[in-house]
Design an enzyme around this catalytic site. Structure first.
Site, PDB file in Angstrom:
ATOM      1  N   GLU A   9       0.813  -1.229   0.000  1.00 43.93           N
ATOM      2  CA  GLU A   9       0.000   0.000   0.000  1.00 43.93           C
ATOM      3  C   GLU A   9       0.838   1.267   0.000  1.00 43.93           C
ATOM      4  OE1 GLU A   9      -3.407   0.365   2.708  1.00 43.93           O
ATOM      5  OE2 GLU A   9      -3.526  -1.809   2.617  1.00 43.93           O
ATOM      6  N   ASP A  41      -2.403  -4.275   3.420  1.00 43.15           N
ATOM      7  CA  ASP A  41      -2.529  -4.476   4.876  1.00 43.15           C
ATOM      8  C   ASP A  41      -3.375  -5.699   5.238  1.00 43.15           C
ATOM      9  OD1 ASP A  41      -0.939  -2.338   5.378  1.00 43.15           O
ATOM     10  OD2 ASP A  41      -2.536  -0.952   5.951  1.00 43.15           O
ATOM     11  N   ASP A  48      -5.995  -6.520   6.876  1.00 44.26           N
ATOM     12  CA  ASP A  48      -7.329  -6.323   7.460  1.00 44.26           C
ATOM     13  C   ASP A  48      -8.331  -6.195   6.325  1.00 44.26           C
ATOM     14  OD1 ASP A  48      -6.825  -3.844   6.386  1.00 44.26           O
ATOM     15  OD2 ASP A  48      -6.763  -2.772   8.282  1.00 44.26           O
ATOM     16  N   GLU A  50      -9.870  -3.682   5.025  1.00 40.48           N
ATOM     17  CA  GLU A  50      -9.595  -2.588   4.089  1.00 40.48           C
ATOM     18  C   GLU A  50      -8.492  -3.016   3.119  1.00 40.48           C
ATOM     19  OE1 GLU A  50     -11.334   0.711   2.947  1.00 40.48           O
ATOM     20  OE2 GLU A  50     -11.792  -0.046   4.943  1.00 40.48           O
ATOM     21  N   TYR A  98       1.064  -5.142  13.297  1.00 41.47           N
ATOM     22  CA  TYR A  98       0.003  -4.351  12.658  1.00 41.47           C
ATOM     23  C   TYR A  98      -0.844  -3.612  13.697  1.00 41.47           C
ATOM     24  CZ  TYR A  98      -3.428  -2.938   9.243  1.00 41.47           C
ATOM     25  OH  TYR A  98      -4.248  -2.182   8.440  1.00 41.47           O
ATOM     26  N   ARG A 139      -3.955  -2.219  13.585  1.00 44.30           N
ATOM     27  CA  ARG A 139      -5.423  -2.247  13.679  1.00 44.30           C
ATOM     28  C   ARG A 139      -5.858  -3.639  14.117  1.00 44.30           C
ATOM     29  NH1 ARG A 139      -4.314   1.096   9.334  1.00 44.30           N
ATOM     30  NH2 ARG A 139      -5.027   3.228   9.718  1.00 44.30           N
ATOM     31  N   HIS A 161      -5.440 -11.192  13.903  1.00 45.83           N
ATOM     32  CA  HIS A 161      -4.228 -10.420  14.207  1.00 45.83           C
ATOM     33  C   HIS A 161      -3.767 -10.690  15.621  1.00 45.83           C
ATOM     34  CE1 HIS A 161      -5.068  -8.485  10.582  1.00 45.83           C
ATOM     35  NE2 HIS A 161      -5.968  -7.643  11.015  1.00 45.83           N
TER      36      HIS A 161
END
Length: 687
Positions: free
Chosen positions: A9, A82, A84, A86, A300, A302, A346
């Site tokens: 990203e 990433d 997650d 998103e 990570y 989040r 996670h």
């Protein structure tokens, strides 16, 4: 030789990952999303199964052309966005935009950007997780329909570029409800009483707090009650009636989740939630560390999980053993206490390598990066350490029928406290004399100290307490807290002064309309249930379009109803008796992003504007001129004198014309009561 393309990203990650992979790998960045719903229209086909219409984001055309070129040259494309929902959605959009098939494109994800983690991910490519993608699509479409359907209505009704949002509007409501509670709060009087006692054979006196009568706890509610007690305890003989010695354990904290990191960074470092997330992102993506090259320092950022991998758990236990000794390593498995939920894929937020201590990395980081890394590192190390142990002593002292108490504690074993203390933890009070205190100790009263207090209203929300409340109520998810809070501050619905969040005049108007016309959108339970449904999509139990199907018709109905009801509500420009000093016309009241202001109706020929000071029809208690509604620089409303700065009168509560019949001071409105502005007077009456 095979040629691989890895798409991440952010450009920072490109730099970090390049060092881990060989020459056969080309690393490129998508720089976030490449496709989204169009800005100019709803972008959701409500007639055709709520199909979203995705378009290339403006300005991303060149980047996509470059990525297509690289993808053509590559034998294999790894989508490494990433880890997650998103990130999963960005990979899905990339795959579609680049025209990649399943054979050529694979998804890889890693929880930390270290050589080991990246190489392990390359060895275990997988298919896209469509449940995660659909969960993101459901959120995006829901947020879009709420925003695009309600915002124009607010615009028409209140005449400004306002907006509504699925999570934003309910967050505003929570702040507004707290503000109302504070405004309606009427303080109650109470008194504290302490006895300063001399212990025979000891140099320093001890301080005992009043507890109650006949072993029952008691609140001293007035001066009269206090005097009654003083009459007795002034002459009484003081005796130790009970001594209890016990032990108390304080458990080590769990490692950080996104929410607890935002809360603790706000309290300990005074970071806004958006700042915490920005700096954590830098620590995650990789920084140049002396003698170590570019490395990702944390996992990570989040996550809802407090789980930690077996390798990380083993290495931190080894570190604690070597640094502090075997007895400091916890025998418990903190993973067992962690709540299992949607984001548990996670780990908790922890250092990627515990041996990179804050001291080692300090010179390579900015001050803010260092402070946040140190907080994460200390919390993680503490989470694998033994509890702190205290010896507690509580003493009861009798004075006639009344009881005073003293409590003290002594550290027996510091445990995790050697490395970590929470920001709002109370300081341990040392009362060392208690060791020499027995039931036979002779006590002499030196003096009695009393003080008047008033109960305090609930505290205004801070970013930390708001995040905690949102999490407890199940509203939004960790990744949404920072942008939601930033949005309501940027729109000036809420003003941030110091650490506190205050409702502004515009915030009050918007919240009022939302409560009136869209009660379900600002209903806490409705929003929390919606979050659970969206989690169900992520777990593969609910189809994403079903969520939209169940939500959209009711929203559409509410919008149509509001359009009809609000049609007649047009806010005319109110003409005032203030004359424009440039062209002589009567100025009118307009609405702007900061609230009301005076403008010349001759616009655009005459562009004169002035601040609008709305009179409330009450004379100033200090000088007799008019009280007007004013605003702080940040937009928080208060009542002040029109003659400011000559007259200094100001009140957060609305003053009334009637004087207090008890003390003659001014009175203010609080909910359904009028109360004296002077707490010491305490007079109140129902409106």
């Amino acid at each position: 030789m095979a040629n691989y393309l890895v798409i991440v990203e952010s450009p920072t990650k490109v730099k970090t990952i390049k060092k881990f992979l060989g020459k056969n790998y080309t690393i490129e960045a998508s720089q976030g999303h490449v496709r989204d719903l169009p800005k100019s229209q709803l972008g959701v086909d409500v007639e055709n199964d709520y199909e979203p219409k995705y378009i290339t984001i403006r300005g991303k055309g060149e980047l996509l052309a470059k990525l297509r070129k690289e993808a053509k040259k590559a034998d294999k494309v790894y989508l490494a966005t990433d880890p997650d929902r998103e990130g999963e959605a960005i990979s899905w959009h990339l795959k579609a935009a680049l025209g990649l098939d399943d054979k050529k494109a694979s998804r890889i994800s890693f929880n930390e950007i270290t050589k080991t983690a990246v190489k392990a991910a390359i060895k275990k490519p997988r298919e896209l997780d469509m449940d995660l993608v659909d969960a993101q699509q459901a959120r995006r479409v829901l947020d879009r329909v709420v925003g695009y359907k309600i915002s124009p209505l607010l615009w028409a009704k209140v005449k400004r570029g306002l907006s509504a949002g699925r999570v934003q509007s309910v967050t505003l409501r929570i702040i507004a409800d707290r503000e109302e509670e504070i405004n309606n709060f009427i303080p109650e009087e109470y008194w504290s009483l302490e006895a300063i006692l001399k212990v025979a054979g000891e140099k320093r006196p001890i301080t005992a707090k009043f507890y109650g009568a006949d072993n029952k706890k008691m609140i001293i509610g007035s001066k009269a009650e206090l005097d009654k007690i003083l009459k007795v305890v002034e002459k009484a003989e003081y005796k130790v009636t009970d001594i209890k010695v016990g032990e108390r354990n304080m458990k080590a904290p769990l490692p950080f989740t996104t929410s607890t990191l935002q809360q603790e960074a706000s309290k300990a470092l005074n970071f806004a939630t958006s700042k915490t997330m920005r700096i954590a992102q830098q620590l995650y993506e990789g920084l140049d560390i002396k003698k170590h090259g570019t490395v990702g320092l944390i996992t990570y950022l989040r996550t809802d999980s407090t789980r930690v991998s077996e390798e990380a758990d083993a290495s931190v236990r080894e570190y604690i053993k070597e640094t502090f000794g075997e007895k400091y390593v916890t025998s418990l498995d903190p993973n067992k206490n962690g709540k299992k939920n949607i984001q548990d894929a996670h780990e908790a937020i922890r250092p990627a390598d515990v041996s990179l201590t804050p001291a080692i990395v300090k010179d390579s980081l900015s001050r803010e990066q260092f402070r946040l890394y140190q907080l994460i590192w200390k919390r993680f190390v503490a989470s694998r350490m033994e509890s702190a142990k205290y010896e507690t002593t509580s003493v009861k002292i009798g004075a006639d029928k009344y009881v005073f108490t003293i409590a003290a504690s002594k550290v027996l074993f510091d445990g995790f406290k050697t490395v970590y203390t929470e920001a709002d933890e109370e300081k341990e009070k040392k009362n060392l004399l208690l060791n020499g205190l027995t039931k036979d100790s002779k006590l002499t009263k030196e003096k009695l100290e009393s003080e008047q207090h008033f109960t305090q209203p609930p505290a205004h929300y801070t970013e930390a307490s708001l995040v905690k409340t949102l999490e407890e109520l199940g509203i939004g998810r960790p990744s949404t807290y920072a942008p939601t809070i930033s949005t309501i501050i940027a729109r000036r619905y809420v003003a941030k002064e110091g650490k506190n969040l205050y409702l502004t005049e515009i915030g009050e108007v918007v919240n009022g309309i939302m409560k009136q016309s869209f009660p379900s959108i600002v209903d806490v339970n409705f929003t929390a249930n919606m979050e659970e449904l969206l989690d169900g999509v992520e777990e593969g139990d609910v189809k994403w379009k079903t969520v939209i199907e169940n939500f959209y018709p009711d929203l559409d109905k509410a919008v149509k109803k509001a359009e009809e009801e609000l049609e007649s509500v047009t806010i005319e420009d109110e003409v005032t008796d203030v004359i424009c000093d440039k062209c002589g016309r009567n100025m009118v009241i307009k609405y702007g992003p900061h609230g009301k202001f005076l403008a010349c109706p001759g616009f655009p020929e005459c562009r004169n504007t002035k601040p609008y000071l709305e009179k409330i029809g009450v004379p100033c208690p200090l000088c007799g001129k008019d009280v007007v509604i004013r605003k702080t620089k940040k937009g928080r409303k208060y009542y002040g004198c029109e003659n400011n700065p000559e007259c200094e009168f100001m009140s957060w509560q609305k003053p009334i014309e009637k004087k207090c019949p008890q003390c003659g001071g001014y009175m203010v409105e609080k909910g359904n009561k009028n109360v004296c502005a002077d707490n010491q007077c305490g007079y109140s009456e129902t409106k």
